[in-house]
Design an enzyme around this catalytic site. Structure first.
Site, PDB file in Angstrom:
ATOM      1  N   CYS A  93      84.333 120.739 -87.566  1.00 51.17           N
ATOM      2  CA  CYS A  93      84.508 119.997 -86.320  1.00 51.17           C
ATOM      3  C   CYS A  93      85.016 120.946 -85.230  1.00 51.17           C
ATOM      4  O   CYS A  93      85.981 121.681 -85.449  1.00 51.17           O
ATOM      5  CB  CYS A  93      85.503 118.865 -86.535  1.00 51.17           C
ATOM      6  SG  CYS A  93      85.940 118.008 -85.009  1.00 51.17           S
ATOM      7  N   CYS A  96      88.794 119.984 -84.333  1.00 50.53           N
ATOM      8  CA  CYS A  96      89.966 120.160 -85.201  1.00 50.53           C
ATOM      9  C   CYS A  96      89.745 121.075 -86.398  1.00 50.53           C
ATOM     10  O   CYS A  96      90.668 121.331 -87.157  1.00 50.53           O
ATOM     11  CB  CYS A  96      90.435 118.800 -85.703  1.00 50.53           C
ATOM     12  SG  CYS A  96      89.335 118.101 -86.952  1.00 50.53           S
ATOM     13  N   CYS A 142      84.474 112.517 -86.589  1.00 50.12           N
ATOM     14  CA  CYS A 142      85.332 113.311 -87.462  1.00 50.12           C
ATOM     15  C   CYS A 142      86.528 112.440 -87.832  1.00 50.12           C
ATOM     16  O   CYS A 142      87.164 111.844 -86.964  1.00 50.12           O
ATOM     17  CB  CYS A 142      85.782 114.569 -86.732  1.00 50.12           C
ATOM     18  SG  CYS A 142      87.142 115.415 -87.557  1.00 50.12           S
ATOM     19  N   CYS A 145      90.188 114.003 -86.350  1.00 52.42           N
ATOM     20  CA  CYS A 145      90.567 113.961 -84.929  1.00 52.42           C
ATOM     21  C   CYS A 145      89.875 112.826 -84.183  1.00 52.42           C
ATOM     22  O   CYS A 145      90.145 112.617 -83.000  1.00 52.42           O
ATOM     23  CB  CYS A 145      90.291 115.298 -84.254  1.00 52.42           C
ATOM     24  SG  CYS A 145      88.545 115.643 -83.971  1.00 52.42           S
ATOM     25  N   CYS A 165      72.501 113.000 -87.522  1.00 52.06           N
ATOM     26  CA  CYS A 165      71.984 113.664 -86.332  1.00 52.06           C
ATOM     27  C   CYS A 165      73.190 114.036 -85.463  1.00 52.06           C
ATOM     28  O   CYS A 165      73.830 113.166 -84.887  1.00 52.06           O
ATOM     29  CB  CYS A 165      71.049 112.697 -85.613  1.00 52.06           C
ATOM     30  SG  CYS A 165      70.238 113.420 -84.203  1.00 52.06           S
TER      31      CYS A 165
HETATM   32 FE    FE Z   1      87.767 116.780 -85.840  1.00 49.46          FE
END
Ligand code: FE
Length: 180
Positions: A93, A96, A142, A145, A165
């Site tokens: 991510c 984070c 995610c 975060c 996607c």
């Molecule tokens: Fe994240």
């Protein structure tokens, strides 16, 4: 005998209800609340949930990353860094650092966005109902975060039949092993 039957039935119903809850259908806030961590980072370290103010995110992310991660925007197809990335490694991510996808599950979807048939760990992502633009889609975030990643569709390849996607700008790439 009847009691045993009743208990089995009750357990089956309860199981179904929990499954449904874990699937699509949860609101954004419910999903964010459910994701409590701890999460496992790239080095196997334990990571806690990340909660920042909008002001903090704006200060630390690029304009495009902020637009996608924090405002659920979408980058233009074929413009990101990773739709055509064929290197071996792990996608984390961009907000984070939580490992989200592996090159081992990346496939060429032809959409212009990096596409995967499975996340690294189910608990690292949140799936949230998204009713924007008159469509009902499943948004992918995610779990650590809450950053928007993209959407998941059920027209992907085997073995899962899923197509995650994802926006390139919501990800960073760590070249090397495809196993976190
Ligand atoms: Fe994240």
């Amino acid at each position: 005998m009847h009691t045993r039957y009743f208990i089995c039935l009750a357990l089956a119903l309860f199981g179904l209800m929990s499954c449904n809850q874990a699937q699509k259908g949860v609101t954004e806030q419910e999903a964010l609340n459910q994701a409590t961590g701890p999460f496992i980072g790239l080095d196997g370290d334990t990571l806690q949930k990340v909660e920042k103010t909008d002001k903090e995110w704006k200060a630390e992310l690029s304009e495009q990353a902020y637009y996608v991660l924090r405002q659920a925007g979408t980058e233009r197809a074929f413009t990101g860094n990773f739709w055509n990335n064929k290197k071996k490694g792990v996608y984390i991510c961009a907000g984070c650092g939580l490992p989200l996808f592996s090159s081992a599950t990346k496939f060429e979807s032809g959409t212009g966005w990096p596409s995967f048939w499975e996340p690294i760990r189910k608990e690292n992502i949140l799936e949230v109902v998204d009713k924007a633009y008159g469509m009902t889609r499943t948004e992918v975030r995610c779990a650590r975060c809450g950053g928007h990643q993209g959407h998941v569709f059920d027209d992907g390849p085997k073995p899962t039949g899923l197509r995650y996607c994802i926006n390139s700008v919501a990800l960073d790439f760590v070249e090397g092993s495809d196993k976190p």
